[in-house]
Write a protein that holds these residues in place. Structure first.
Motif, PDB file in Angstrom:
ATOM      1  N   LYS A 159     -17.856  52.195  46.512  1.00  0.00           N
ATOM      2  CA  LYS A 159     -17.798  53.202  45.452  1.00  0.00           C
ATOM      3  C   LYS A 159     -18.706  54.362  45.826  1.00  0.00           C
ATOM      4  O   LYS A 159     -19.839  54.162  46.276  1.00  0.00           O
ATOM      5  N   LYS A 160     -18.194  55.565  45.643  1.00  0.00           N
ATOM      6  CA  LYS A 160     -18.962  56.778  45.894  1.00  0.00           C
ATOM      7  C   LYS A 160     -19.035  57.555  44.591  1.00  0.00           C
ATOM      8  O   LYS A 160     -17.997  57.909  44.024  1.00  0.00           O
ATOM      9  N   GLU A 184     -16.870  56.150  41.946  1.00  0.00           N
ATOM     10  CA  GLU A 184     -15.425  56.130  42.169  1.00  0.00           C
ATOM     11  C   GLU A 184     -15.090  55.300  43.397  1.00  0.00           C
ATOM     12  O   GLU A 184     -15.742  55.417  44.442  1.00  0.00           O
ATOM     13  N   VAL A 212     -13.551  54.134  46.734  1.00  0.00           N
ATOM     14  CA  VAL A 212     -13.073  54.817  47.940  1.00  0.00           C
ATOM     15  C   VAL A 212     -12.294  53.816  48.787  1.00  0.00           C
ATOM     16  O   VAL A 212     -12.788  52.727  49.083  1.00  0.00           O
ATOM     17  N   GLU A 213     -11.082  54.185  49.164  1.00  0.00           N
ATOM     18  CA  GLU A 213     -10.256  53.297  49.999  1.00  0.00           C
ATOM     19  C   GLU A 213     -10.742  53.379  51.443  1.00  0.00           C
ATOM     20  O   GLU A 213     -10.684  54.437  52.074  1.00  0.00           O
ATOM     21  N   LEU A 227     -15.202  59.894  54.945  1.00  0.00           N
ATOM     22  CA  LEU A 227     -14.952  59.216  53.677  1.00  0.00           C
ATOM     23  C   LEU A 227     -16.222  58.993  52.858  1.00  0.00           C
ATOM     24  O   LEU A 227     -16.203  59.124  51.631  1.00  0.00           O
ATOM     25  N   ILE A 228     -17.331  58.656  53.529  1.00  0.00           N
ATOM     26  CA  ILE A 228     -18.515  58.243  52.763  1.00  0.00           C
ATOM     27  C   ILE A 228     -19.797  59.012  53.078  1.00  0.00           C
ATOM     28  O   ILE A 228     -20.746  58.977  52.296  1.00  0.00           O
TER      29      ILE A 228
END
Length: 219
Positions: A142-143, A146, A148-149, A200-201
């Motif tokens: 989660k970021k 939310e 994150v896939e 992504l992260i």
């Protein structure tokens, strides 16, 4: 997680590999004991699925050899032998679980997940970094709250960094844990995957540190 299948039946081996990969695992497939030993000498695995009736030495002898080498990777024995004495023998020499053929795929997946939970229970399950919350048990990120896939290979890279927090994770370590042994990724391939993970992260590169020419680290 990375899994090694040791099964001489070509159709079953290929089928298991496909099913496990569809469930998000990274899988190498060996068809005899010699090939399995080669894999184990050159890579790292979280679980081994071991057939007993192998063409060279049987799964009992191979399991004993693996334990004598100090390899503690959990082993699920997969066999047509259903006699109690065979199950006891397998467990006594170091196997962790036992599935008798024929079996339902759902049962094998459940046993793999159970071992995965046990492994995770021995380590920290939830890690919080900056605006991230990473659950190593459910394999979710989660970021800012939310979800994150994260594709399996990228999560594997992240997991290795977290499992070795404060230490350098080399390109060789990532290749051994997150790629099939037959793929042999180049350092450039690993860097490309790291770029995707950071996008992504960690786009600002605050979390994952780069050690040029060596690997990566999370403090």
């Amino acid at each position: 997680m990375k899994i090694l299948i040791v099964e001489d039946n070509l159709a079953l081996n290929n089928s298991l590999k496909e099913i496990l990969e569809l469930n998000g695992y990274i899988v190498d497939a060996a068809f005899d004991a010699d090939e399995a030993i080669n894999f184990l000498e050159n890579s790292f695995y979280d679980i081994i699925i071991m057939d007993i009736m192998l063409p060279d030495i049987d799964g009992f002898a191979l399991t004993k050899f693996i334990r004598e080498k100090g390899i503690k990777t959990p082993i699920i024995m997969l066999t047509a032998k259903d006699q109690l004495k065979d199950k006891i023998k397998g467990l006594e020499i170091g196997a962790d679980d036992y599935v008798t053929k024929p079996f339902e795929v759902e049962e094998l997946l459940a046993r793999i997940k159970a071992i995965g939970r046990r492994i995770s229970a021995e380590k920290e399950d939830i890690v919080k970094l900056e605006n991230l919350e990473i659950n190593l048990s459910s394999r979710t990120v989660k970021k800012d709250g939310e979800l994150v896939e994260i594709p399996p290979k990228l999560f594997c890279i992240l997991e290795q960094l977290l499992r070795n927090r404060g230490k350098v994770v080399t390109y060789e370590m990532l290749a051994g844990k997150c790629w099939e042994i037959t793929e042999v990724p180049s350092n450039e391939t690993i860097r490309a995957n790291m770029k995707l993970l950071r996008k992504l992260i960690d786009p600002e590169k605050k979390i994952i540190k780069t050690l040029s020419g060596v690997g990566y680290r999370i403090d």
